[in-house]
Design a protein around this motif. Structure first.
Motif, PDB file in Angstrom:
ATOM      1  N   PRO A  67      -4.967   9.555   9.593  1.00 21.02           N
ATOM      2  CA  PRO A  67      -5.230   8.712   8.412  1.00 21.02           C
ATOM      3  C   PRO A  67      -4.189   7.599   8.329  1.00 21.02           C
ATOM      4  CG  PRO A  67      -4.077  10.723   7.748  1.00 21.02           C
ATOM      5  CD  PRO A  67      -4.340  10.839   9.238  1.00 21.02           C
ATOM      6  N   SER A  68      -4.569   6.469   7.740  1.00 20.90           N
ATOM      7  CA  SER A  68      -3.584   5.402   7.491  1.00 20.90           C
ATOM      8  C   SER A  68      -3.990   4.676   6.226  1.00 20.90           C
ATOM      9  CB  SER A  68      -3.528   4.427   8.678  1.00 20.90           C
ATOM     10  OG  SER A  68      -4.787   3.849   8.913  1.00 20.90           O
ATOM     11  N   ALA A  69      -3.000   4.129   5.525  1.00 19.73           N
ATOM     12  CA  ALA A  69      -3.298   3.438   4.267  1.00 19.73           C
ATOM     13  C   ALA A  69      -4.320   2.342   4.540  1.00 19.73           C
ATOM     14  CB  ALA A  69      -2.011   2.851   3.695  1.00 19.73           C
ATOM     15  N   ASP A  70      -5.403   2.348   3.781  1.00 20.61           N
ATOM     16  CA  ASP A  70      -6.481   1.364   3.916  1.00 20.61           C
ATOM     17  C   ASP A  70      -7.022   1.264   5.338  1.00 20.61           C
ATOM     18  OD1 ASP A  70      -6.190   0.702   1.174  1.00 20.61           O
ATOM     19  OD2 ASP A  70      -4.488  -0.555   1.688  1.00 20.61           O
ATOM     20  N   CYS A 102       5.478   3.931   3.523  1.00 14.48           N
ATOM     21  CA  CYS A 102       4.075   4.108   3.900  1.00 14.48           C
ATOM     22  C   CYS A 102       3.922   4.208   5.422  1.00 14.48           C
ATOM     23  CB  CYS A 102       3.302   2.916   3.347  1.00 14.48           C
ATOM     24  SG  CYS A 102       1.574   2.978   3.648  1.00 14.48           S
ATOM     25  N   THR A 123       2.620   7.483   7.603  1.00 11.85           N
ATOM     26  CA  THR A 123       1.490   7.349   8.518  1.00 11.85           C
ATOM     27  C   THR A 123       1.873   7.771   9.936  1.00 11.85           C
ATOM     28  OG1 THR A 123       0.701   5.515   7.171  1.00 11.85           O
ATOM     29  CG2 THR A 123      -0.224   5.698   9.379  1.00 11.85           C
ATOM     30  N   HIS A 156     -11.079  13.968   7.700  1.00 10.33           N
ATOM     31  CA  HIS A 156     -11.500  12.716   7.079  1.00 10.33           C
ATOM     32  C   HIS A 156     -11.152  12.733   5.593  1.00 10.33           C
ATOM     33  CE1 HIS A 156     -14.703  15.644   6.545  1.00 10.33           C
ATOM     34  NE2 HIS A 156     -14.948  15.031   5.399  1.00 10.33           N
ATOM     35  N   THR A 157     -11.223  11.574   4.985  1.00  5.18           N
ATOM     36  CA  THR A 157     -10.988  11.434   3.546  1.00  5.18           C
ATOM     37  C   THR A 157     -12.327  11.577   2.826  1.00  5.18           C
ATOM     38  OG1 THR A 157      -9.162   9.912   3.971  1.00  5.18           O
ATOM     39  CG2 THR A 157     -10.140   9.843   1.772  1.00  5.18           C
ATOM     40  N   LEU A 167     -11.377  -0.475   4.467  1.00  7.55           N
ATOM     41  CA  LEU A 167     -12.080   0.559   3.703  1.00  7.55           C
ATOM     42  C   LEU A 167     -13.556   0.227   3.536  1.00  7.55           C
ATOM     43  CD1 LEU A 167      -9.838   1.608   0.691  1.00  7.55           C
ATOM     44  CD2 LEU A 167     -10.339   2.847   2.787  1.00  7.55           C
ATOM     45  N   GLN A 171      -8.732  14.356  -0.574  1.00  6.21           N
ATOM     46  CA  GLN A 171      -8.519  12.902  -0.709  1.00  6.21           C
ATOM     47  C   GLN A 171      -7.063  12.661  -1.096  1.00  6.21           C
ATOM     48  OE1 GLN A 171     -10.550  10.899  -3.943  1.00  6.21           O
ATOM     49  NE2 GLN A 171      -9.784   8.881  -3.326  1.00  6.21           N
ATOM     50  N   PRO A 172      -6.340  11.860  -0.298  1.00  5.29           N
ATOM     51  CA  PRO A 172      -4.958  11.550  -0.679  1.00  5.29           C
ATOM     52  C   PRO A 172      -4.895  10.461  -1.747  1.00  5.29           C
ATOM     53  CG  PRO A 172      -5.483  10.503   1.406  1.00  5.29           C
ATOM     54  CD  PRO A 172      -6.740  11.209   0.957  1.00  5.29           C
ATOM     55  N   TYR A 173      -3.858  10.504  -2.558  1.00  4.77           N
ATOM     56  CA  TYR A 173      -3.576   9.444  -3.549  1.00  4.77           C
ATOM     57  C   TYR A 173      -2.147   8.991  -3.314  1.00  4.77           C
ATOM     58  CZ  TYR A 173      -7.769  10.523  -6.252  1.00  4.77           C
ATOM     59  OH  TYR A 173      -9.069  10.698  -6.644  1.00  4.77           O
ATOM     60  N   TYR A 174      -1.995   7.740  -2.942  1.00  6.57           N
ATOM     61  CA  TYR A 174      -0.655   7.218  -2.637  1.00  6.57           C
ATOM     62  C   TYR A 174      -0.099   6.404  -3.809  1.00  6.57           C
ATOM     63  CZ  TYR A 174       3.096   5.194   0.165  1.00  6.57           C
ATOM     64  OH  TYR A 174       4.337   4.829   0.656  1.00  6.57           O
ATOM     65  N   VAL A 175      -0.928   6.177  -4.820  1.00 12.94           N
ATOM     66  CA  VAL A 175      -0.564   5.190  -5.846  1.00 12.94           C
ATOM     67  C   VAL A 175       0.720   5.551  -6.610  1.00 12.94           C
ATOM     68  CG1 VAL A 175      -2.121   6.155  -7.636  1.00 12.94           C
ATOM     69  CG2 VAL A 175      -1.574   3.707  -7.624  1.00 12.94           C
ATOM     70  N   SER A 230     -14.999   7.025   8.539  1.00  9.21           N
ATOM     71  CA  SER A 230     -14.425   5.689   8.731  1.00  9.21           C
ATOM     72  C   SER A 230     -14.275   5.418  10.228  1.00  9.21           C
ATOM     73  CB  SER A 230     -13.087   5.576   8.019  1.00  9.21           C
ATOM     74  OG  SER A 230     -12.147   6.374   8.661  1.00  9.21           O
ATOM     75  N   ARG A 264     -12.649   3.365  13.728  1.00  8.74           N
ATOM     76  CA  ARG A 264     -11.343   3.063  14.294  1.00  8.74           C
ATOM     77  C   ARG A 264     -11.478   1.845  15.200  1.00  8.74           C
ATOM     78  NH1 ARG A 264     -10.302   6.132  10.946  1.00  8.74           N
ATOM     79  NH2 ARG A 264      -8.901   7.923  10.940  1.00  8.74           N
TER      80      ARG A 264
HETATM   81  C1  LIG Z   1      -0.100   6.481   3.597  1.00  6.33           C
HETATM   82  C2  LIG Z   1      -1.544   6.676   3.222  1.00  6.33           C
HETATM   83  C3  LIG Z   1      -1.983   6.322   1.947  1.00  6.33           C
HETATM   84  C4  LIG Z   1      -3.313   6.534   1.562  1.00  6.33           C
HETATM   85  N1  LIG Z   1      -3.695   6.273   0.272  1.00  6.33           N
HETATM   86  C5  LIG Z   1      -4.934   6.567  -0.137  1.00  6.33           C
HETATM   87  C6  LIG Z   1      -5.298   6.434  -1.503  1.00  6.33           C
HETATM   88  O1  LIG Z   1      -4.450   6.130  -2.360  1.00  6.33           O
HETATM   89  N2  LIG Z   1      -6.582   6.709  -1.855  1.00  6.33           N
HETATM   90  C7  LIG Z   1      -7.508   7.085  -0.930  1.00  6.33           C
HETATM   91  O2  LIG Z   1      -8.653   7.314  -1.304  1.00  6.33           O
HETATM   92  N3  LIG Z   1      -7.192   7.232   0.379  1.00  6.33           N
HETATM   93  C8  LIG Z   1      -5.924   6.991   0.782  1.00  6.33           C
HETATM   94  N4  LIG Z   1      -5.567   7.179   2.097  1.00  6.33           N
HETATM   95  C9  LIG Z   1      -6.585   7.577   3.072  1.00  6.33           C
HETATM   96  C10 LIG Z   1      -6.968   6.394   3.958  1.00  6.33           C
HETATM   97  O3  LIG Z   1      -7.661   5.416   3.228  1.00  6.33           O
HETATM   98  C11 LIG Z   1      -7.823   6.933   5.104  1.00  6.33           C
HETATM   99  O4  LIG Z   1      -7.023   7.807   5.873  1.00  6.33           O
HETATM  100  C12 LIG Z   1      -8.349   5.843   6.024  1.00  6.33           C
HETATM  101  O5  LIG Z   1      -9.231   5.015   5.331  1.00  6.33           O
HETATM  102  C13 LIG Z   1      -9.077   6.441   7.239  1.00  6.33           C
HETATM  103  O6  LIG Z   1     -10.101   7.290   6.823  1.00  6.33           O
HETATM  104  P1  LIG Z   1     -10.144   8.840   7.222  1.00  6.33           P
HETATM  105  O7  LIG Z   1      -8.993   9.516   6.543  1.00  6.33           O
HETATM  106  O8  LIG Z   1     -11.463   9.322   6.676  1.00  6.33           O
HETATM  107  O9  LIG Z   1     -10.035   8.955   8.687  1.00  6.33           O
HETATM  108  C14 LIG Z   1      -4.242   7.046   2.506  1.00  6.33           C
HETATM  109  C15 LIG Z   1      -3.791   7.410   3.783  1.00  6.33           C
HETATM  110  C16 LIG Z   1      -2.457   7.254   4.124  1.00  6.33           C
HETATM  111  C17 LIG Z   1      -1.972   7.709   5.468  1.00  6.33           C
END
Ligand SMILES: Cc1cc2nc3c(=O)[nH]c(=O)nc-3n(C[C@H](O)[C@H](O)[C@H](O)COP(=O)(O)O)c2cc1C
Length: 350
Positions: A17-20, A54, A58, A112-113, A191, A273-277, A333, A335
Motif C-alpha cells: 500500500p502507499s498513500a494515494d 509517510c 510506506t 487491498h484497501t 485513487l 482500511q487505513p486512516y492516515y489523517v 487498485s 500499479r
Molecule cells: C502511508 C499510507 C497512508 C494511507 N492513507 C489512507 C487513508 O487515509 N485513507 C484510505 O482510505 N487509504 C489510505 N491508504 C491506502 C492507500 O490509498 C492504498 O494502499 C493505495 O491506494 C493502494 O491500494 P491498495 O491498498 O488497495 O493496494 C494509505 C496507505 C498508506 C501506505
C-alpha cells in the motif's frame, strides 16, 4: 531481465500500500543484491516532504512484503534492513533461482484497501488476541473493539479530517490524486474513485468541491464539518479499529507492523482500511507545517490523541485502521508497470 525469484520479490514489494497509491519506490538488481530505494516524487514531496514519515511508513510496508515472501518461499541470504538515506533494504540471496514456481496465491498479492461498509462479528475472532501480541522494534498494536473506544478514535479522525478539508495544499493535492475515468485509472497510480464508498452523485460532488474557491465558500457554511462527520461515521459503524503505535522516529518499523497486521487480518477473513489523517495532522503540527489559523484546532487534536493513547514518546499513532467483515469486494487498485519501478543497475554477476 530479473531472475524469476527476484522478480517474485519485486512484484510482491510493488503490491504494497502507499498513500494515494503513489508507489514511491524503486528496485535495483545488480546480479547479486536486490536493493529497495525510495523515489523522489516532486509533486508529492511538496505535500509530504522528502524523508517524510509517510515515506518511511510506506517503505516499511514494502520491506515487510519482501521479507515475508522470501521467508515463506525459503529464500535465504544476507539481509540489511537498516535505512541509509534513500535505501531501505538490501538482500543478497545465497542462491538465485532462474526458474522457480512460486506461490502467487500468497496474501501479499491479494491485500487491498476496502473503503466500503464492514459487518460486525458475533464473537471477536481469536486472531485479535494474536494481533495485540505483534510488535516490530519499539512499535506495537492496540486493538479496539469496544464501542466507546471506537467512538474516541472516530472523533480523532473527525477532528483531523476537519483540519484537512480546510487546508488548501492538502485539499488540492487530494484532488490531483483522484482518478475518475477509465483512462485515468489505467495510468496505474492515484485513487480510483470507484474504490471509494460514495453515495449516488458523490463522484460529481467530489469533482465540484475539488475547486478550492468553491470549497472555501462551502467551508464558510460548514462543509468541512459535514464531510469530516461522514468520514468519522464510517469508523463509528465499524466493528474494530487497530492503532499502530511507537516512537515517531520509527516509521519504517511501524510500516512493517502495519503491513503484517493487515496481511493477518485478511488471512483471517477480515477487511481493512487505513486512516492516515490523524498521523498526518500531528506530524504537520510538530513540524510547523500547518497554516496559523489551524494550529489551535490541531493542538486540541493532539491533546485528545494523548488522552486516549497516552502521553509517552513511544505512543505516537503511526496509523489507524478500521477492520471488519467485508460487505462488498472493492475494485482492486492498479500499479505502475514493473519496468517503471525497476531500475537497471550495473551487473556484478560477471
Ligand atoms: C502511508 C499510507 C497512508 C494511507 N492513507 C489512507 C487513508 O487515509 N485513507 C484510505 O482510505 N487509504 C489510505 N491508504 C491506502 C492507500 O490509498 C492504498 O494502499 C493505495 O491506494 C493502494 O491500494 P491498495 O491498498 O488497495 O493496494 C494509505 C496507505 C498508506 C501506505
Amino acid at each position: 531481465m530479473l531472475p524469476s525469484s527476484i522478480c517474485y520479490l519485486v512484484e510482491g514489494g510493488h503490491q504494497a500500500p502507499s498513500a494515494d497509491n503513489l508507489q514511491p519506490w524503486l528496485f535495483t538488481w545488480d546480479g547479486e543484491t536486490l536493493v529497495l530505494r525510495s523515489k523522489e516524487l516532486s509533486a508529492a514531496s511538496e505535500v509530504f516532504g522528502r524523508d517524510s514519515h509517510c515515506e518511511a511508513l510506506t517503505m516499511g510496508a514494502v520491506s515487510e512484503n519482501i521479507v515475508t515472501l522470501a521467508a515463506d518461499a525459503g529464500m535465504e541470504g544476507d539481509w540489511d534492513l537498516s535505512r541509509e538515506n534513500d535505501t531501505f533494504l538490501r538482500f543478497k540471496p545465497r542462491s538465485v533461482k532462474e526458474q522457480v514456481s512460486l506461490p502467487v496465491q500468497h496474501e501479499v498479492f491479494s491485500r487491498h484497501t476496502n473503503r466500503f461498509k464492514f459487518d460486525g462479528f458475533d464473537t471477536a475472532p481469536p486472531y485479535l488476541q494474536e494481533l495485540e501480541g505483534l510488535s516490530q522494534g519499539a512499535c506495537k498494536l492496540r486493538v479496539c473493539t469496544a464501542q466507546a473506544e471506537i467512538d474516541v478514535l472516530a472523533d480523532l479522525v473527525r477532528r483531523a479530517s476537519s483540519l484537512r478539508f480546510r487546508n488548501r495544499i492538502l485539499h488540492e493535492w487530494f484532488g490531483k490524486t483522484l482518478r475518475f475515468t477509465r483512462r485515468e485509472v489505467e495510468g496505474g497510480t492515484g485513487l480510483d474513485v470507484s474504490t471509494i464508498d460514495l453515495p449516488p452523485g458523490g463522484g460529481l460532488l467530489l469533482k465540484l468541491i475539488m475547486d478550492w474557491g468553491r470549497m472555501s465558500r462551502l467551508n464558510a457554511v460548514g462543509m468541512y464539518r459535514l464531510l469530516s462527520s461522514i468520514e468519522a461515521q464510517a469508523i463509528r459503524r465499524s466493528p474494530g479499529m487497530l492503532v499502530v503505535l511507537g516512537p515517531r522516529s520509527e516509521g519504517v518499523d511501524a510500516g512493517r507492523l502495519m503491513e503484517r497486521a493487515w496481511l493477518g487480518l485478511e488471512r483471517h477473513g477480515l477487511a481493512a482500511q487505513p486512516y492516515y489523517v490523524v498521523t498526518d495532522q500531528l506530524v504537520r503540527l510538530a513540524d510547523h507545517q500547518l497554516p496559523a489559523e489551524l494550529v489551535a484546532t490541531a493542538d486540541h487534536l493532539q491533546a485528545a490523541s494523548k488522552t486516549f493513547l497516552g502521553d509517552d514518546a513511544d505512543a505516537f499513532p503511526h496509523m489507524l485502521l478500521r477492520f471488519g467483515k467485508a460487505s462488498k469486494e472493492p475494485p482492486r487498485s492498479r500499479r505502475l508497470p514493473l519496468d517503471r519501478v525497476v531500475l537497471k543497475a550495473e551487473s556484478n554477476s560477471h
